[in-house]
Design an enzyme around this catalytic site. Structure first.
Site, PDB file in Angstrom:
ATOM      1  N   HIS A  17       3.081  -3.408  -3.682  1.00 56.82           N
ATOM      2  CA  HIS A  17       3.905  -3.253  -2.478  1.00 56.82           C
ATOM      3  C   HIS A  17       5.358  -3.570  -2.792  1.00 56.82           C
ATOM      4  CE1 HIS A  17       0.027  -4.303  -0.150  1.00 56.82           C
ATOM      5  NE2 HIS A  17       0.245  -3.017   0.023  1.00 56.82           N
ATOM      6  N   LYS A  41      -8.978  -5.283  13.142  1.00 58.40           N
ATOM      7  CA  LYS A  41      -9.153  -5.869  11.815  1.00 58.40           C
ATOM      8  C   LYS A  41      -8.854  -7.358  11.848  1.00 58.40           C
ATOM      9  CE  LYS A  41      -8.310  -2.654   8.051  1.00 58.40           C
ATOM     10  NZ  LYS A  41      -7.336  -2.252   7.045  1.00 58.40           N
ATOM     11  N   ARG A  90      -0.713   5.263  -5.094  1.00 58.17           N
ATOM     12  CA  ARG A  90      -1.305   4.786  -6.343  1.00 58.17           C
ATOM     13  C   ARG A  90      -1.990   5.920  -7.089  1.00 58.17           C
ATOM     14  NH1 ARG A  90      -5.001   0.504  -3.566  1.00 58.17           N
ATOM     15  NH2 ARG A  90      -5.009   2.278  -2.192  1.00 58.17           N
ATOM     16  N   SER A 127      -4.928  -4.442  -1.564  1.00 58.18           N
ATOM     17  CA  SER A 127      -5.051  -5.740  -0.895  1.00 58.18           C
ATOM     18  C   SER A 127      -6.511  -6.120  -0.707  1.00 58.18           C
ATOM     19  CB  SER A 127      -4.336  -5.702   0.456  1.00 58.18           C
ATOM     20  OG  SER A 127      -2.954  -5.558   0.282  1.00 58.18           O
TER      21      SER A 127
END
Length: 162
Positions: A17, A41, A90, A127
């Site tokens: 990040h 979440k 990514r 993460s």
């Protein structure tokens, strides 16, 4: 003045990040790292903790500020006068996931999405994976800024605050 939004849950904020934010900060007058609140979440960190960790991690980048938002990002962007969103990639899997959202954002609010390739050495880091590995006792220090690593270790070891 050019302003870009870098959104995410950032739970936790990784070196991947940081790499994307740093690259965006070199290209825009201001970058707003926005912690997106997902009420469905339960994160490792509260939104306030994430904001504090990102702020300390990016303190050396004077044109970066950190904020939060719950709801459609394009509404936040309209409110702030921001027309560019920056997303880190990514892999091509990320690209496939992000393109429909980028197209929707353009349709909803004329928001352009700028994709930046992340640092290849962090292409496997997410993460979620960092949290899983840390909870199972693996070493996640190479993937996290020092303050974030310390905070993750405190959480994993059962300490209440970062």
């Amino acid at each position: 003045m050019s302003i870009a939004l870098c959104p995410g849950s950032f739970d936790p904020f990784t070196l991947g990040h940081r790499f994307v934010v740093e690259r965006a900060a070199a290209r825009f007058d201001e970058v707003v790292v926005t912690v997106v609140v997902n009420p469905n979440k339960q994160g490792m960190f509260t939104v306030d903790e994430r904001i504090d960790l990102i702020s300390s991690t990016c303190a050396d980048l004077p044109n970066v500020r950190v904020d939060r938002w719950r709801g459609l990002l394009v509404d936040y962007m309209r409110n702030e006068g921001i027309t560019t969103m920056v997303k880190g990639l990514r892999s091509t899997v990320d690209f496939e996931y992000e393109v429909p959202m980028a197209q929707m954002n353009r349709e909803l609010a004329d928001v352009e999405t700028l994709f930046l390739w992340g640092d290849p050495k962090f292409a496997h880091v997410s993460s979620s994976l960092v949290k899983e590995v840390a909870k199972l006792g693996g070493d996640v220090e190479p993937f996290l800024p020092p303050d974030v690593f310390a905070a993750v270790m405190r959480k994993v070891n059962g300490e209440l605050s970062v």
